[in-house]
Design a protein around this motif. Structure first.
Motif, mmCIF file in Angstrom:
data_model
loop_
_atom_site.group_PDB
_atom_site.id
_atom_site.type_symbol
_atom_site.label_atom_id
_atom_site.label_comp_id
_atom_site.label_asym_id
_atom_site.label_seq_id
_atom_site.Cartn_x
_atom_site.Cartn_y
_atom_site.Cartn_z
ATOM 1 N N PHE A 22 0.826 -1.203 0.000
ATOM 2 C CA PHE A 22 0.000 0.000 0.000
ATOM 3 C C PHE A 22 0.863 1.256 0.000
ATOM 4 O O PHE A 22 0.553 2.240 -0.693
ATOM 5 C CB PHE A 22 -0.913 -0.009 1.225
ATOM 6 N N ALA A 23 1.962 1.230 0.771
ATOM 7 C CA ALA A 23 2.865 2.380 0.810
ATOM 8 C C ALA A 23 3.546 2.594 -0.537
ATOM 9 O O ALA A 23 3.726 3.734 -0.985
ATOM 10 C CB ALA A 23 3.906 2.179 1.914
ATOM 11 N N VAL A 25 2.363 1.754 -3.521
ATOM 12 C CA VAL A 25 1.360 2.286 -4.447
ATOM 13 C C VAL A 25 1.129 3.770 -4.182
ATOM 14 O O VAL A 25 1.050 4.583 -5.118
ATOM 15 C CB VAL A 25 0.044 1.500 -4.309
ATOM 16 N N THR A 26 1.025 4.159 -2.916
ATOM 17 C CA THR A 26 0.829 5.571 -2.575
ATOM 18 C C THR A 26 2.022 6.412 -3.010
ATOM 19 O O THR A 26 1.862 7.517 -3.542
ATOM 20 C CB THR A 26 0.621 5.716 -1.056
ATOM 21 N N ALA A 29 1.905 6.873 -6.724
ATOM 22 C CA ALA A 29 0.760 7.663 -7.166
ATOM 23 C C ALA A 29 1.045 9.161 -7.125
ATOM 24 O O ALA A 29 0.440 9.930 -7.873
ATOM 25 C CB ALA A 29 -0.464 7.348 -6.308
ATOM 26 N N VAL A 30 1.972 9.580 -6.248
ATOM 27 C CA VAL A 30 2.297 11.008 -6.124
ATOM 28 C C VAL A 30 3.673 11.298 -6.715
ATOM 29 O O VAL A 30 4.327 12.267 -6.353
ATOM 30 C CB VAL A 30 2.245 11.449 -4.649
ATOM 31 N N ILE A 53 -3.264 11.553 -10.530
ATOM 32 C CA ILE A 53 -4.546 11.315 -9.877
ATOM 33 C C ILE A 53 -5.641 12.130 -10.552
ATOM 34 O O ILE A 53 -6.743 11.621 -10.838
ATOM 35 C CB ILE A 53 -4.447 11.653 -8.377
ATOM 36 N N SER A 240 -0.809 3.555 -10.635
ATOM 37 C CA SER A 240 -0.745 3.596 -9.172
ATOM 38 C C SER A 240 -1.828 4.505 -8.607
ATOM 39 O O SER A 240 -2.430 4.192 -7.571
ATOM 40 C CB SER A 240 0.633 4.072 -8.725
ATOM 41 N N ALA A 241 -2.076 5.614 -9.294
ATOM 42 C CA ALA A 241 -3.138 6.521 -8.849
ATOM 43 C C ALA A 241 -4.497 5.842 -8.905
ATOM 44 O O ALA A 241 -5.325 5.992 -7.998
ATOM 45 C CB ALA A 241 -3.137 7.778 -9.710
ATOM 46 N N LEU A 244 -4.744 3.399 -6.028
ATOM 47 C CA LEU A 244 -4.915 4.110 -4.759
ATOM 48 C C LEU A 244 -6.346 4.605 -4.600
ATOM 49 O O LEU A 244 -6.965 4.437 -3.546
ATOM 50 C CB LEU A 244 -3.938 5.285 -4.684
ATOM 51 N N LEU A 248 -8.879 3.259 -1.501
ATOM 52 C CA LEU A 248 -9.050 4.195 -0.392
ATOM 53 C C LEU A 248 -10.462 4.200 0.206
ATOM 54 O O LEU A 248 -10.604 4.206 1.439
ATOM 55 C CB LEU A 248 -8.669 5.614 -0.842
#
Length: 271
Positions: A22-23, A25-26, A29-30, A53, A240-241, A244, A248
């Motif tokens: 999860f980390a 992917v986050t 995503a950014v 995103i 990835s975005a 996420l 979420l």
């Protein structure tokens, strides 16, 4: 003492193993495509990049997909819980004739693969005019989820204290009133667990919504993510975005109702 610390250490390792993907992917995503190309999936971004995103949100109309998933999952969670309570009250407390065979029927229904249900459900939804509608999917998943809920609750209510029901009957409470004013309040922790599970299970469903929601405006979040996975315009950052954004809402729902889930599991263990 050593056993306790060993269990805590094992749980900590398990938590890290679950949180690392999860980390990652986050993090991606950014991250801008340039940062991803230079530093790879584990490199830190040079700046906070949210264009992936925003672009994914606008490309798929994610707001509409999010609303569809929330509407379908929330409706199924509530309706399936209510239907499970009504069925389990008749089977667990009412002791209807042929109770054992009905319970076996619900047990068999829980073991049926969704692939075996596609054609009959497709034919019935076409005949009823519910194909490619959110209402049709809500009805299908309400029945599917309530099969498990009925089987579980009937076992729980089968051990419900008869003294409480007899006291309610002496106070003039009929069966309907006893259900909603006695059985449901006492069983609220178990019902809360079912509500959370039904929401998350329905949210994560992909196969049946893919078959029954063919219009773009009716699609759910998992279907939108699955359809766009092979899109050539999707780079690693946007993928990835999308992942996420897809996970979420379910994580947020789980965290909001975590106390309800914990209380229900704990009370079930105490009983």
């Amino acid at each position: 003492m050593i056993r306790r610390y060993s269990v805590l250490a094992a749980l900590a390792v398990l938590a890290v193993a679950m949180l690392v993907p999860f980390a990652v992917v986050t993090l991606n995503a950014v991250k801008s495509p340039a940062d991803y190309s230079s530093g790879g999936p584990l490199g830190l971004p040079s700046e906070l990049y949210l264009d992936g995103i925003v672009e994914f949100w606008n490309r798929v109309g994610f707001g509409g997909k999010l609303w569809n998933s929330l509407l379908i999952s929330g409706s199924v969670a509530v309706l399936a819980t209510v239907l499970s309570v009504l069925n389990a009250y008749a089977l667990g407390i009412g002791r209807v004739r042929g109770r054992m065979w009905i319970m076996v029927l619900f047990l068999v229904a829980n073991t049926l693969p969704q692939e075996a249900l596609v054609y009959p459900l497709y034919y019935l939804s076409k005949q009823a005019g519910l194909y490619d509608t959110r209402l049709g999917v809500i009805i299908i998943f309400t029945v599917i989820q309530s099969a498990f809920g009925t089987y579980l609750l009937a076992s729980v209510l089968g051990r419900f204290p008869r003294e409480i029901l007899e006291a309610a009957a002496l106070d003039g409470a009929g069966k309907w009133r006893a259900l909603w004013q006695v059985v449901v309040p006492i069983s609220r922790p178990t019902l809360g667990v079912l509500l959370v599970f039904f929401f998350i299970w329905t949210w994560n469903e992909f196969f049946l919504p893919l078959v029954f929601l063919v219009s773009n405006e009716n699609q759910t979040v998992p279907v939108a993510l699955g359809v766009l996975q092979g899109d050539k315009m999707m780079d690693a950052t946007m993928s990835s975005a999308s992942a996420l954004l897809g996970i979420l809402p379910a994580v947020a729902f789980f965290l909001i109702f975590q106390r309800t889930l914990t209380r229900g599991v704990t009370m079930g263990a105490v009983r």
